[in-house]
Design an enzyme around this catalytic site. Structure first.
Site, mmCIF file in Angstrom:
data_model
loop_
_atom_site.group_PDB
_atom_site.id
_atom_site.type_symbol
_atom_site.label_atom_id
_atom_site.label_comp_id
_atom_site.label_asym_id
_atom_site.label_seq_id
_atom_site.Cartn_x
_atom_site.Cartn_y
_atom_site.Cartn_z
ATOM 1 N N LYS A 180 25.168 70.023 2.313
ATOM 2 C CA LYS A 180 24.014 69.376 2.931
ATOM 3 C C LYS A 180 24.604 68.154 3.620
ATOM 4 O O LYS A 180 25.109 67.246 2.965
ATOM 5 C CB LYS A 180 23.001 68.932 1.906
ATOM 6 C CG LYS A 180 21.891 68.097 2.529
ATOM 7 C CD LYS A 180 20.869 67.673 1.523
ATOM 8 C CE LYS A 180 19.805 66.883 2.210
ATOM 9 N NZ LYS A 180 19.669 65.509 1.739
ATOM 10 N N TYR A 199 26.612 67.422 -1.274
ATOM 11 C CA TYR A 199 25.722 66.577 -0.482
ATOM 12 C C TYR A 199 26.583 65.451 0.123
ATOM 13 O O TYR A 199 27.038 64.561 -0.587
ATOM 14 C CB TYR A 199 24.647 66.024 -1.411
ATOM 15 C CG TYR A 199 23.559 65.194 -0.785
ATOM 16 C CD1 TYR A 199 22.432 64.831 -1.538
ATOM 17 C CD2 TYR A 199 23.611 64.737 0.514
ATOM 18 C CE1 TYR A 199 21.417 64.057 -1.009
ATOM 19 C CE2 TYR A 199 22.608 63.968 1.061
ATOM 20 C CZ TYR A 199 21.506 63.638 0.290
ATOM 21 O OH TYR A 199 20.499 62.872 0.821
#
Ligand SMILES: CC(=O)N[C@@H]([C@@H](O)[C@H](O)[C@H](O)CO)[C@@H](O)CC(=O)C(=O)O
Length: 303
Positions: A166, A138
């Site tokens: 992400k 992330y």
């Protein structure tokens, strides 16, 4: 090769569901997860920023994931964000998530202390090695202070479980760079909802977003336009979505509090944002109601 198809779609970041006393509410978690299953999104991203994970205890985070899985486990793709400030707590959450049968883990880099990149690599590698699950990095430099480097990305991609990123950084060039410079095929999720079209155009394969939760149908339609190369319609819809986001963020209260209020107007009561996130002030309610009306009008137009 890991199955990436099950991630390619619209995946709302799941909100923290609290009761009127501010405690994690199993009933409300199951209600909200079931709502998104009925809407038909690809999956849920549980325990991320929009899930206010940083303000929850390890035990609370376990209860959240347990109740999401109780409601929709096996019926949609579930990505569990399991990073906690300490590696130890992150590993406890990773193993708990694996036992529940989630599809993937995700993790921000370490927060608060500014750590060297090898410490970040060790933090993530511990989580990768703790389970056999797919693992998603992330990248969200605006809140963590660390911007993922191509060097570290490729080191992490050397682990078979690491499937992608992400990406919530604002430059869509980051998405394009990760796609072009990565040393294996990976999936990238667009993070900033305001530029979902931009991110998908520059290489993102899917999206995980915090505002999907108040208008999932809009993002499902936007993603469909993009998949069918209907770019004029896509830009018009992205513009409509952004007007709603701009309206919501014009409130003094935190966006998560505003979006919970908007959901409550549709009978989906999940409490308020947890302090220290600023709550809505008196003048915000009319603004949030306007945003809700804009959402209703948009969804009517799309139907
Ligand atoms: C900083 C942040 O929360 N960014 C969101 C966006 O969806 C953001 O809410 C949206 O673009 C509105 O600004 C996501 O990229 C991250 C997210 O939804 C999550 O981790 O829960």
């Amino acid at each position: 090769m890991r199955d990436l198809e099950k991630y390619k779609g619209i995946i709302p970041a799941f909100y923290a569901c609290y009761d009127e006393e501010g405690e994690v509410s199993p009933e409300r978690i199951q209600m909200l997860a079931t709502h998104y299953l009925e809407v038909g999104v690809k999956g849920l991203y549980v325990g991320g920023s929009s899930g206010e994970c940083i303000y929850q205890t390890v035990n609370e985070r376990k209860i959240v994931l347990e109740n999401v899985m109780k409601a929709v486990g096996g019926k949609m793709t579930i990505i569990a964000h399991i990073a906690a400030p300490s590696t130890r707590d992150s590993l406890e959450l990773a193993k708990h998530a694996e036992n529940l049968g989630v599809d993937a883990l995700a993790a921000i880099p370490p927060i608060y202390f500014v750590l060297p990149e090898d410490a970040i690599e060790n933090y993530w590698t511990s989580m990768v090695e703790a389970t056999d699950l797919d693992f998603i990095i992330y990248n969200i430099p605006q809140t963590t202070g660390y911007a993922l480097s191509v060097t570290l990305l490729n080191k992490m991609l050397a682990h078979e479980q690491v499937i992608g990123v992400k990406n919530s950084s604002m430059p869509v060039l980051d998405i394009n760079t990760f796609k072009l410079e990565s040393n294996k095929e990976l999936i990238i999720f667009n993070g900033p909802d305001e530029q979902f079209l931009g991110g998908r155009s520059m290489g993102a394969d899917a999206g995980i977003g915090g505002t999907y939760g108040v208008m999932p149908q809009a993002y499902l339609t936007l993603d469909r336009y993009i998949r069918h190369s209907q770019m004029r319609e896509a830009l018009d819809l992205q513009n409509d979505i952004n007007k709603i986001i701009f309206k919501m963020v014009s409130c003094q209260g935190n966006l998560y509090d505003v979006m919970k209020y908007i959901l409550s107007l549709d009978g989906l009561k999940i409490g308020q944002a947890r302090l220290p996130l600023p709550r809505m002030v008196e003048t915000d309610f009319a603004i949030a109601k306007e945003a809700h009306e804009m959402i209703q009008k948009l969804l009517t137009k799309l139907n």
